[in-house]
Design a protein around this motif. Structure first.
Motif, PDB file in Angstrom:
ATOM      1  N   LEU A  70     -13.160  29.506  46.383  1.00 38.81           N
ATOM      2  CA  LEU A  70     -13.771  29.059  45.136  1.00 38.81           C
ATOM      3  C   LEU A  70     -15.213  29.548  45.039  1.00 38.81           C
ATOM      4  O   LEU A  70     -15.977  29.465  45.995  1.00 38.81           O
ATOM      5  N   HIS A  71     -15.583  30.022  43.863  1.00 40.11           N
ATOM      6  CA  HIS A  71     -16.973  30.408  43.618  1.00 40.11           C
ATOM      7  C   HIS A  71     -17.492  29.628  42.415  1.00 40.11           C
ATOM      8  O   HIS A  71     -16.807  28.743  41.867  1.00 40.11           O
ATOM      9  N   LEU A  72     -18.695  29.917  41.979  1.00 36.14           N
ATOM     10  CA  LEU A  72     -19.339  29.120  40.940  1.00 36.14           C
ATOM     11  C   LEU A  72     -18.539  29.080  39.647  1.00 36.14           C
ATOM     12  O   LEU A  72     -18.413  28.024  39.013  1.00 36.14           O
ATOM     13  N   GLY A  73     -17.997  30.227  39.227  1.00 40.93           N
ATOM     14  CA  GLY A  73     -17.237  30.261  37.985  1.00 40.93           C
ATOM     15  C   GLY A  73     -16.006  29.380  38.051  1.00 40.93           C
ATOM     16  O   GLY A  73     -15.695  28.651  37.097  1.00 40.93           O
ATOM     17  N   SER A  74     -15.298  29.432  39.159  1.00 46.60           N
ATOM     18  CA  SER A  74     -14.105  28.596  39.329  1.00 46.60           C
ATOM     19  C   SER A  74     -14.473  27.119  39.319  1.00 46.60           C
ATOM     20  O   SER A  74     -13.787  26.298  38.697  1.00 46.60           O
ATOM     21  N   ILE A  75     -15.542  26.776  40.005  1.00 44.20           N
ATOM     22  CA  ILE A  75     -15.942  25.379  40.081  1.00 44.20           C
ATOM     23  C   ILE A  75     -16.379  24.862  38.715  1.00 44.20           C
ATOM     24  O   ILE A  75     -16.105  23.709  38.352  1.00 44.20           O
ATOM     25  N   ARG A  76     -17.056  25.688  37.934  1.00 44.55           N
ATOM     26  CA  ARG A  76     -17.426  25.220  36.599  1.00 44.55           C
ATOM     27  C   ARG A  76     -16.183  24.911  35.769  1.00 44.55           C
ATOM     28  O   ARG A  76     -16.127  23.924  35.035  1.00 44.55           O
ATOM     29  N   THR A  77     -15.151  25.771  35.870  1.00 48.70           N
ATOM     30  CA  THR A  77     -13.905  25.501  35.158  1.00 48.70           C
ATOM     31  C   THR A  77     -13.305  24.180  35.619  1.00 48.70           C
ATOM     32  O   THR A  77     -12.898  23.341  34.801  1.00 48.70           O
ATOM     33  N   ALA A 109     -23.923  16.534  43.630  1.00 48.38           N
ATOM     34  CA  ALA A 109     -24.313  16.141  42.274  1.00 48.38           C
ATOM     35  C   ALA A 109     -25.246  17.160  41.644  1.00 48.38           C
ATOM     36  O   ALA A 109     -25.196  17.400  40.431  1.00 48.38           O
ATOM     37  N   ALA A 110     -26.108  17.775  42.460  1.00 48.79           N
ATOM     38  CA  ALA A 110     -27.033  18.773  41.932  1.00 48.79           C
ATOM     39  C   ALA A 110     -26.294  20.029  41.498  1.00 48.79           C
ATOM     40  O   ALA A 110     -26.597  20.614  40.450  1.00 48.79           O
ATOM     41  N   LEU A 111     -25.328  20.458  42.306  1.00 54.82           N
ATOM     42  CA  LEU A 111     -24.563  21.650  41.944  1.00 54.82           C
ATOM     43  C   LEU A 111     -23.750  21.404  40.678  1.00 54.82           C
ATOM     44  O   LEU A 111     -23.682  22.264  39.786  1.00 54.82           O
ATOM     45  N   LEU A 112     -23.148  20.231  40.568  1.00 59.77           N
ATOM     46  CA  LEU A 112     -22.395  19.900  39.355  1.00 59.77           C
ATOM     47  C   LEU A 112     -23.332  19.831  38.152  1.00 59.77           C
ATOM     48  O   LEU A 112     -22.989  20.290  37.058  1.00 59.77           O
ATOM     49  N   ASN A 113     -24.496  19.228  38.342  1.00 63.81           N
ATOM     50  CA  ASN A 113     -25.499  19.160  37.279  1.00 63.81           C
ATOM     51  C   ASN A 113     -25.872  20.555  36.797  1.00 63.81           C
ATOM     52  O   ASN A 113     -25.949  20.819  35.585  1.00 63.81           O
ATOM     53  N   TYR A 114     -26.078  21.468  37.750  1.00 62.49           N
ATOM     54  CA  TYR A 114     -26.445  22.835  37.372  1.00 62.49           C
ATOM     55  C   TYR A 114     -25.313  23.511  36.602  1.00 62.49           C
ATOM     56  O   TYR A 114     -25.536  24.137  35.559  1.00 62.49           O
ATOM     57  N   LEU A 115     -24.089  23.373  37.093  1.00 66.03           N
ATOM     58  CA  LEU A 115     -22.961  24.060  36.466  1.00 66.03           C
ATOM     59  C   LEU A 115     -22.631  23.500  35.086  1.00 66.03           C
ATOM     60  O   LEU A 115     -22.225  24.249  34.199  1.00 66.03           O
ATOM     61  N   GLU A 124     -32.099  17.771  31.063  1.00 64.66           N
ATOM     62  CA  GLU A 124     -31.821  18.730  32.128  1.00 64.66           C
ATOM     63  C   GLU A 124     -31.123  18.084  33.322  1.00 64.66           C
ATOM     64  O   GLU A 124     -30.265  18.692  33.952  1.00 64.66           O
ATOM     65  N   ILE A 125     -31.522  16.874  33.637  1.00 62.02           N
ATOM     66  CA  ILE A 125     -31.028  16.218  34.845  1.00 62.02           C
ATOM     67  C   ILE A 125     -30.004  15.155  34.464  1.00 62.02           C
ATOM     68  O   ILE A 125     -30.285  14.271  33.646  1.00 62.02           O
ATOM     69  N   PHE A 126     -28.818  15.270  35.050  1.00 61.85           N
ATOM     70  CA  PHE A 126     -27.735  14.348  34.757  1.00 61.85           C
ATOM     71  C   PHE A 126     -27.169  13.800  36.062  1.00 61.85           C
ATOM     72  O   PHE A 126     -26.972  14.552  37.024  1.00 61.85           O
ATOM     73  N   LEU A 164     -31.375  26.281  40.137  1.00 59.14           N
ATOM     74  CA  LEU A 164     -30.482  25.483  40.979  1.00 59.14           C
ATOM     75  C   LEU A 164     -31.271  24.790  42.079  1.00 59.14           C
ATOM     76  O   LEU A 164     -31.054  23.600  42.363  1.00 59.14           O
ATOM     77  N   ARG A 165     -32.194  25.499  42.711  1.00 60.08           N
ATOM     78  CA  ARG A 165     -32.995  24.899  43.779  1.00 60.08           C
ATOM     79  C   ARG A 165     -33.881  23.781  43.222  1.00 60.08           C
ATOM     80  O   ARG A 165     -34.044  22.733  43.853  1.00 60.08           O
TER      81      ARG A 165
END
Length: 470
Positions: A15-22, A257-263, A274-276, A302-303
């Motif tokens: 899995l990469h970022l695009g897949s995870i966003r989907t 949660a941060a990665l999901l927030n970014y995606l 911006e922050i969820f 992201l950072r």
């Protein structure tokens, strides 16, 4: 209607970022509407699918908390069902055998390209073909030849395809294995999928799939095709941009949660927020609010988001996540302060858990020497008497707590008419080995009485040697 979405990765890769966003958008839409989110492993490519990749997929989803509401579906366990539908379609004329050789198909393609035509199957076997000895035929879907297919896409709006532009797709290869566009239709129908949310690179597959839903006698699901994620340079996202195994972000110290927030912000927004939190994403997300424009991956953003989530996370939760990073850094966690206390004190400057663990190593392990630059600047002969005084006051404290520690340091500073920086910074260098730490009272409390006094004694020896040399 119960909303039911599905995430359908292929285990030909991780899995990469695009897949995870989907997966995230499928999961959020199901959660927002009170529906169900399912996972289907599309493993019909037997040569390229691996058990290791299946494990990687589930580990990544589990880390992020995007877990299925039911047991996952594996396409390789559904071959009997696919064969059943193919046999039915052959019987009722919705599909047919095609004996055309690869050589003939290649020749037809070349002729079409030379004539400036769209390459497609020419329908030679559509109305019946004599079997060819020694040739195992493929099975093609008999696509309608007139009319249009209207895709009412939830992201892109109405998209119209002419059936004249669609050829008769192969739904079963000559070796008997079914093809992607066919299996996903049967699966989505059998699983009762109400909404198919996927990347817009699948949009051209949609009209063929809608025609196959009609052949099954099933109302097609709603479709939402998500815009691409691009690299910072505007090119398709690749490994050099961040299209890596999602578990790498876990190892690098990002919070789920941060990665999901970014995606979620790559294609969706809610006002200027911006922050969820995950709870806010579920409450506010609607697939109808996804925009059509491609989004660019920004590692700096992201950072930054990860840092905001580190700051906001309850200390006990952050400490639990921090512990394995402390252990991985070779720190004796059980012989030092609680990770939750460390997380609370050191979170302000850390963008990742790796950075947080690296910044507090002196809390657990002793250092070989004080940083020479910090020592030269702060451990000068002029601080010898103030350091001796503060050492005596600290050693006499009945309780080694931040409040009492600060009172002792302030008393020493006042006795020598120094501001806190003139005494606090040499003390910090003495007990940490460098010039950076949280407030000195908190730092001392976390290091502990014995270690702090031992390190202060070593620093005093260094100051005495410099005083004698001068």
């Amino acid at each position: 209607m119960t909303v039911r979405t599905r995430f359908a990765p292929s285990p030909t890769g991780v899995l990469h970022l695009g897949s995870i966003r989907t997966a995230l958008f499928c999961w959020l839409y199901a959660r927002h509407t009170g529906g169900e989110y399912l996972v289907r492993i599309e493993d019909t490519d037997r040569e390229r699918s691996t058990d290791e990749n299946v494990t990687a997929i589930f580990e990544g989803l589990s880390w992020l908390g995007i877990t299925s509401d039911k047991e996952p579906v594996y396409q390789t366990r559904r071959f009997d069902r696919y064969r059943e539908v193919i046999a039915q379609w052959l019987d009722n004329g919705k599909a047919y055998h095609c004996y055309c050789s690869r050589e003939r198909l290649a020749a037809v393609r070349e002729e079409q390209m030379a004539a400036g035509l769209k390459t497609r199957y020419d329908g030679r076997c559509r109305d019946g073909a004599e079997p060819v000895d020694g040739v195992n035929p493929v099975v093609r879907f008999r696509n309608p030849t007139d009319g249009d297919v209207l895709v009412e896409d939830l992201v892109r709006g109405e998209v119209v395809f002419s059936n004249r532009e669609l050829d008769d797709l192969i739904i079963c290869r000559s070796d008997g294995t079914p093809t992607y566009n066919f299996t996903v239709v049967v699966d989505d129908a059998d699983m009762g999928i109400s909404h198919v949310i996927r990347g817009d690179d699948h949009l051209n597959n949609t009209p063929r799939q809608m025609n196959m839903f009609a052949a099954l006698g099933v109302t097609p699901p709603g479709f939402a095709h998500l815009p691409m994620i691009l690299g910072p340079d505007g090119a398709k996202l690749s490994k050099r941009h961040g299209a890596v195994d999602i578990r790498d972000y876990q190892q690098q110290g990002y919070l789920p949660a941060a990665l999901l927030n970014y995606l979620v912000r790559l294609g969706w927004s809610h006002a200027d927020q911006e922050i969820f939190s995950v709870e806010e994403m579920i409450e506010l997300f609607d697939i109808a609010n996804v925009n059509q424009s491609a989004s660019a991956f920004n590692p700096e953003k992201l950072r930054w988001l990860n840092q905001q989530h580190i700051k906001a996370m309850p200390a006990d939760e952050l400490g639990t996540l921090l512990r394995p990073f402390l252990e991985r850094a070779g720190l004796a966690v059980d012989s030092g302060p609680e990770p939750s206390a460390v997380a609370d004190a050191y979170r302000e400057r850390a963008e990742t858990l790796v950075e947080l663990a690296a910044s507090c190593q002196y809390l657990y392990n002793d250092f070989a020497e004080i940083d020479p630059k910090a020592a030269k600047k702060n451990l000068r002969p002029v601080v010898l008497e103030p350091l001796l005084d503060v050492r005596e006051r600290l050693a006499a404290l009945p309780e080694w707590r931040a409040k009492e520690l600060m009172e002792a340091i302030e008393a020493s500073a006042a006795a020598f008419e120094l501001n806190m920086g003139k005494l606090g910074q040499p003390l910090r260098v003495a007990v940490t080995g460098n010039g950076v730490s949280p407030p000195i009272d908190i730092t001392l409390e976390l290091i502990g009485r014995e270690r702090s006094l031992q390190r202060l004694d070593r620093a005093l020896e260094l100051v005495r040697d410099r005083a004698a040399a001068s």
